[in-house]
Motif scaffolding. Structure first.
Motif, PDB file in Angstrom:
ATOM      1  N   TYR A 201      19.317  27.766 -28.869  1.00  0.00           N
ATOM      2  CA  TYR A 201      19.725  29.154 -28.686  1.00  0.00           C
ATOM      3  C   TYR A 201      20.325  29.353 -27.296  1.00  0.00           C
ATOM      4  O   TYR A 201      20.067  28.588 -26.361  1.00  0.00           O
ATOM      5  N   THR A 202      21.141  30.383 -27.197  1.00  0.00           N
ATOM      6  CA  THR A 202      21.733  30.771 -25.922  1.00  0.00           C
ATOM      7  C   THR A 202      21.274  32.174 -25.573  1.00  0.00           C
ATOM      8  O   THR A 202      21.489  33.109 -26.347  1.00  0.00           O
ATOM      9  N   ASN A 203      20.650  32.322 -24.416  1.00  0.00           N
ATOM     10  CA  ASN A 203      20.255  33.636 -23.920  1.00  0.00           C
ATOM     11  C   ASN A 203      21.380  34.138 -23.008  1.00  0.00           C
ATOM     12  O   ASN A 203      21.585  33.614 -21.909  1.00  0.00           O
ATOM     13  N   VAL A 204      22.111  35.150 -23.472  1.00  0.00           N
ATOM     14  CA  VAL A 204      23.282  35.599 -22.710  1.00  0.00           C
ATOM     15  C   VAL A 204      22.882  36.262 -21.399  1.00  0.00           C
ATOM     16  O   VAL A 204      23.683  36.304 -20.446  1.00  0.00           O
ATOM     17  N   ILE A 205      21.665  36.781 -21.308  1.00  0.00           N
ATOM     18  CA  ILE A 205      21.218  37.396 -20.061  1.00  0.00           C
ATOM     19  C   ILE A 205      21.120  36.327 -18.970  1.00  0.00           C
ATOM     20  O   ILE A 205      21.485  36.564 -17.810  1.00  0.00           O
ATOM     21  N   SER A 206      20.637  35.152 -19.336  1.00  0.00           N
ATOM     22  CA  SER A 206      20.550  34.042 -18.384  1.00  0.00           C
ATOM     23  C   SER A 206      21.918  33.418 -18.135  1.00  0.00           C
ATOM     24  O   SER A 206      22.316  33.179 -16.989  1.00  0.00           O
ATOM     25  N   LYS A 207      22.652  33.161 -19.224  1.00  0.00           N
ATOM     26  CA  LYS A 207      23.940  32.474 -19.086  1.00  0.00           C
ATOM     27  C   LYS A 207      24.924  33.262 -18.240  1.00  0.00           C
ATOM     28  O   LYS A 207      25.658  32.695 -17.428  1.00  0.00           O
ATOM     29  N   TYR A 208      24.937  34.583 -18.409  1.00  0.00           N
ATOM     30  CA  TYR A 208      25.919  35.414 -17.702  1.00  0.00           C
ATOM     31  C   TYR A 208      25.249  36.252 -16.608  1.00  0.00           C
ATOM     32  O   TYR A 208      25.642  37.391 -16.344  1.00  0.00           O
ATOM     33  N   LYS A 209      24.257  35.659 -15.962  1.00  0.00           N
ATOM     34  CA  LYS A 209      23.500  36.400 -14.937  1.00  0.00           C
ATOM     35  C   LYS A 209      24.361  36.811 -13.749  1.00  0.00           C
ATOM     36  O   LYS A 209      24.027  37.763 -13.032  1.00  0.00           O
ATOM     37  N   ASP A 210      25.464  36.108 -13.516  1.00  0.00           N
ATOM     38  CA  ASP A 210      26.335  36.439 -12.384  1.00  0.00           C
ATOM     39  C   ASP A 210      27.460  37.393 -12.770  1.00  0.00           C
ATOM     40  O   ASP A 210      28.281  37.759 -11.920  1.00  0.00           O
ATOM     41  N   ALA A 211      27.517  37.778 -14.035  1.00  0.00           N
ATOM     42  CA  ALA A 211      28.543  38.718 -14.473  1.00  0.00           C
ATOM     43  C   ALA A 211      28.267  40.109 -13.909  1.00  0.00           C
ATOM     44  O   ALA A 211      27.121  40.445 -13.579  1.00  0.00           O
ATOM     45  N   THR A 212      29.303  40.910 -13.789  1.00  0.00           N
ATOM     46  CA  THR A 212      29.151  42.292 -13.309  1.00  0.00           C
ATOM     47  C   THR A 212      29.842  43.238 -14.281  1.00  0.00           C
ATOM     48  O   THR A 212      30.736  42.836 -15.039  1.00  0.00           O
ATOM     49  N   HIS A 213      29.417  44.507 -14.245  1.00  0.00           N
ATOM     50  CA  HIS A 213      30.074  45.489 -15.095  1.00  0.00           C
ATOM     51  C   HIS A 213      30.067  46.850 -14.412  1.00  0.00           C
ATOM     52  O   HIS A 213      29.241  47.118 -13.535  1.00  0.00           O
ATOM     53  N   LYS A 214      30.991  47.693 -14.835  1.00  0.00           N
ATOM     54  CA  LYS A 214      31.129  49.028 -14.259  1.00  0.00           C
ATOM     55  C   LYS A 214      31.500  50.001 -15.364  1.00  0.00           C
ATOM     56  O   LYS A 214      32.320  49.704 -16.232  1.00  0.00           O
ATOM     57  N   LEU A 215      30.873  51.179 -15.334  1.00  0.00           N
ATOM     58  CA  LEU A 215      31.184  52.222 -16.312  1.00  0.00           C
ATOM     59  C   LEU A 215      32.203  53.191 -15.724  1.00  0.00           C
ATOM     60  O   LEU A 215      32.033  53.682 -14.606  1.00  0.00           O
ATOM     61  N   ASP A 216      33.261  53.465 -16.471  1.00  0.00           N
ATOM     62  CA  ASP A 216      34.291  54.406 -16.061  1.00  0.00           C
ATOM     63  C   ASP A 216      34.038  55.736 -16.777  1.00  0.00           C
ATOM     64  O   ASP A 216      34.250  55.850 -17.987  1.00  0.00           O
ATOM     65  N   PHE A 217      33.569  56.742 -16.033  1.00  0.00           N
ATOM     66  CA  PHE A 217      33.201  58.025 -16.633  1.00  0.00           C
ATOM     67  C   PHE A 217      34.406  58.958 -16.789  1.00  0.00           C
ATOM     68  O   PHE A 217      34.244  60.118 -17.139  1.00  0.00           O
ATOM     69  N   GLU A 218      35.604  58.462 -16.539  1.00  0.00           N
ATOM     70  CA  GLU A 218      36.812  59.240 -16.838  1.00  0.00           C
ATOM     71  C   GLU A 218      37.462  58.741 -18.126  1.00  0.00           C
ATOM     72  O   GLU A 218      37.783  59.511 -19.020  1.00  0.00           O
ATOM     73  N   LYS A 219      37.599  57.411 -18.235  1.00  0.00           N
ATOM     74  CA  LYS A 219      38.170  56.824 -19.459  1.00  0.00           C
ATOM     75  C   LYS A 219      37.100  56.494 -20.493  1.00  0.00           C
ATOM     76  O   LYS A 219      37.410  56.209 -21.637  1.00  0.00           O
ATOM     77  N   PHE A 220      35.832  56.526 -20.061  1.00  0.00           N
ATOM     78  CA  PHE A 220      34.691  56.173 -20.903  1.00  0.00           C
ATOM     79  C   PHE A 220      34.874  54.785 -21.532  1.00  0.00           C
ATOM     80  O   PHE A 220      34.831  54.606 -22.752  1.00  0.00           O
ATOM     81  N   LYS A 221      35.080  53.841 -20.630  1.00  0.00           N
ATOM     82  CA  LYS A 221      35.167  52.435 -21.007  1.00  0.00           C
ATOM     83  C   LYS A 221      34.243  51.625 -20.111  1.00  0.00           C
ATOM     84  O   LYS A 221      33.853  52.074 -19.028  1.00  0.00           O
ATOM     85  N   THR A 222      33.884  50.434 -20.579  1.00  0.00           N
ATOM     86  CA  THR A 222      33.020  49.537 -19.817  1.00  0.00           C
ATOM     87  C   THR A 222      33.860  48.364 -19.343  1.00  0.00           C
ATOM     88  O   THR A 222      34.468  47.657 -20.157  1.00  0.00           O
ATOM     89  N   TYR A 223      33.915  48.176 -18.018  1.00  0.00           N
ATOM     90  CA  TYR A 223      34.698  47.070 -17.448  1.00  0.00           C
ATOM     91  C   TYR A 223      33.752  45.950 -17.034  1.00  0.00           C
ATOM     92  O   TYR A 223      32.759  46.178 -16.339  1.00  0.00           O
ATOM     93  N   ILE A 224      34.087  44.735 -17.470  1.00  0.00           N
ATOM     94  CA  ILE A 224      33.188  43.593 -17.297  1.00  0.00           C
ATOM     95  C   ILE A 224      33.939  42.444 -16.631  1.00  0.00           C
ATOM     96  O   ILE A 224      35.071  42.122 -17.026  1.00  0.00           O
ATOM     97  N   ASN A 225      33.298  41.842 -15.634  1.00  0.00           N
ATOM     98  CA  ASN A 225      33.872  40.680 -14.945  1.00  0.00           C
ATOM     99  C   ASN A 225      32.949  39.483 -15.100  1.00  0.00           C
ATOM    100  O   ASN A 225      31.767  39.559 -14.753  1.00  0.00           O
ATOM    101  N   ILE A 226      33.499  38.395 -15.611  1.00  0.00           N
ATOM    102  CA  ILE A 226      32.759  37.146 -15.767  1.00  0.00           C
ATOM    103  C   ILE A 226      33.620  36.022 -15.192  1.00  0.00           C
ATOM    104  O   ILE A 226      34.650  35.663 -15.766  1.00  0.00           O
ATOM    105  N   GLY A 227      33.214  35.513 -14.040  1.00  0.00           N
ATOM    106  CA  GLY A 227      34.024  34.489 -13.376  1.00  0.00           C
ATOM    107  C   GLY A 227      35.397  35.034 -13.052  1.00  0.00           C
ATOM    108  O   GLY A 227      35.529  36.085 -12.405  1.00  0.00           O
ATOM    109  N   ASN A 228      36.423  34.358 -13.538  1.00  0.00           N
ATOM    110  CA  ASN A 228      37.798  34.794 -13.283  1.00  0.00           C
ATOM    111  C   ASN A 228      38.344  35.710 -14.380  1.00  0.00           C
ATOM    112  O   ASN A 228      39.513  36.101 -14.322  1.00  0.00           O
TER     113      ASN A 228
END
Length: 415
Positions: free
Chosen positions: A210-237
């Protein structure tokens, strides 16, 4: 028979209640020639997030050129939403055909299936006849004894586990996780979206693959845009614009992303697909002035994660919520969680539903009635919420039945 009468007959199987077990569905599918073996299965379980994750997977697979079926529940406005082929809801004529087909088999077998078993059998045959390559299959409840679990899934996704449906699935996280882990088969690749220790213990008792995505992508970041109501996610490049909005949608995205990685889908297809995913009643923005949000949070964990999002964008005093909660849910726990991010609560009725409560019944459960009021009529509840001059947000939550009722009785006359 009209589609309305046919659906009434189909819904009447609900009178048989919830019966966890595979005997009925195995007999029906065997009589149909086991259509569930005619396509690759991505099986999705979890207390919350199943629908969002399933729809994201569906959308990207369609974008990649695959023929894709998706089975989800419950529906919001009409039964057809449950069974989609290549993004299109099943037609009324196909509902009639496949219901008649399955009904004939049931009568010959002399069995008494539940509504969900009949619907699941219809879906399996429909997707076989439609020659789907992939079927994204959302578990109805639990996993091990859910009617969907006669399949041998290529990939299993278990988004998370919290205390819900405890009368059927168990009283602890570990017991419920064991039920959900029951969808894992010998050769399944598995994706999980939680690091909760008892949850992981249940997974590891079934598989080490199994793959635990919380562990695998622990260095990923995300931001919520409360104007466009979208979720922006950065994983590596790589950067992703996810059209589903919310703190909780970030983990759903990671689960779906890992499925795409397992299938070897190209990044441009993934990015395009996730940017165009639409799933109603999950932080669904109906109006932006004043902000009207519909969210399917209907248990403590769902409300907790909804509040995590709301706290980022709004002050508690800026939000009024219209709420109705089913009898078999923890009303006290749900409302306590909601009060951490909502200034005022208006209870309304779902008493027409056999599992529902009246507004007064809900209101009277709470000793502290500050910032709480009730109206049985959902239209009056909504007009009252609109008359709060200091509020920026009206939130409708507590049950998918409430969201359906709101759309049918209020929105159709407003928009």
């Amino acid at each position: 028979m009209s589609i309305e009468k046919l659906l009434d007959e189909l819904y009447s199987y609900s009178l048989h209640g919830i019966k966890l077990g595979l005997q009925n569905i195995e007999k029906i599918c065997s009589a149909m020639g086991n259509p569930e073996k005619d396509y690759k299965i991505i099986h999705v379980a979890g207390t919350n997030g199943k629908g969002s994750t399933s729809t994201t997977i569906e959308n990207v697979l369609i974008e990649s050129g695959k023929k894709v079926g998706k089975y989800t529940s419950p529906h919001i406005l009409k039964f057809n939403e449950r069974i989609c082929a290549n993004g299109e809801e099943i037609s009324d004529s196909d509902i009639a055909y496949y219901y008649s087909y399955v009904k004939n088999i049931i009568e010959k077998l002399g069995i008494t299936p539940t509504f969900f078993e009949v619907t699941t059998a219809m879906m399996f045959k429909y997707f076989s006849d439609k020659k789907m390559e992939y079927v994204v299959l959302e578990v109805g409840m639990g996993g091990k004894y859910d009617a969907t679990n006669i399949v041998d899934a290529d990939i299993c996704v278990i988004t998370n586990v919290s205390l819900d449906h405890t009368e059927f699935l168990g009283k602890t996280i570990y017991e419920i996780a064991c039920e959900k882990a029951g969808i894992i088969k010998k050769n399944s690749r598995v994706v999980v979206g939680s690091s909760e220790p008892d949850f992981i213990r249940a997974i590891e008792e079934k598989t080490s693959n199994y793959t635990n995505v919380i562990s695998k992508y622990k260095d990923a970041t995300h931001k919520l845009d409360f104007e466009k109501f979208k979720t922006y996610i950065n994983i590596g490049n790589e950067s992703y614009e996810y059209s589903l909005f919310g703190e909780y949608q970030y983990k759903n995205f990671l689960c779906a992303l890992e499925v795409f990685k397992m299938l070897g889908l190209p990044e441009d297809i993934i990015k395009k697909g996730v940017s165009q995913t639409v799933w109603q009643c999950r932080f669904e923005i109906i109006k932006k002035e004043k902000l009207l949000i519909l969210d399917g949070a209907h248990n403590e964990d769902g409300v907790k994660t909804l509040c995590e999002t709301l706290k980022i964008g709004f002050k508690k005093e800026e939000i009024v919520s219209i709420v109705s909660i089913l009898k078999d849910k923890d009303s006290n726990g749900i409302v306590k969680k909601l009060e951490t991010c909502v200034g005022d609560i208006i209870f309304t009725s779902l008493s027409e539903n056999k599992r529902g409560q009246s507004a007064k019944e809900l209101y009277e459960q709470f000793e502290n009635k500050n910032n709480k009021q009730y109206y049985e009529d959902i239209k009056i509840a909504y007009e009252t919420a609109k008359n709060f001059k200091d509020k920026k947000v009206i939130l409708i939550c507590g049950s998918f039945y409430l969201l359906s009722k709101f759309k049918e009785e209020v929105l159709k006359n407003e928009i």
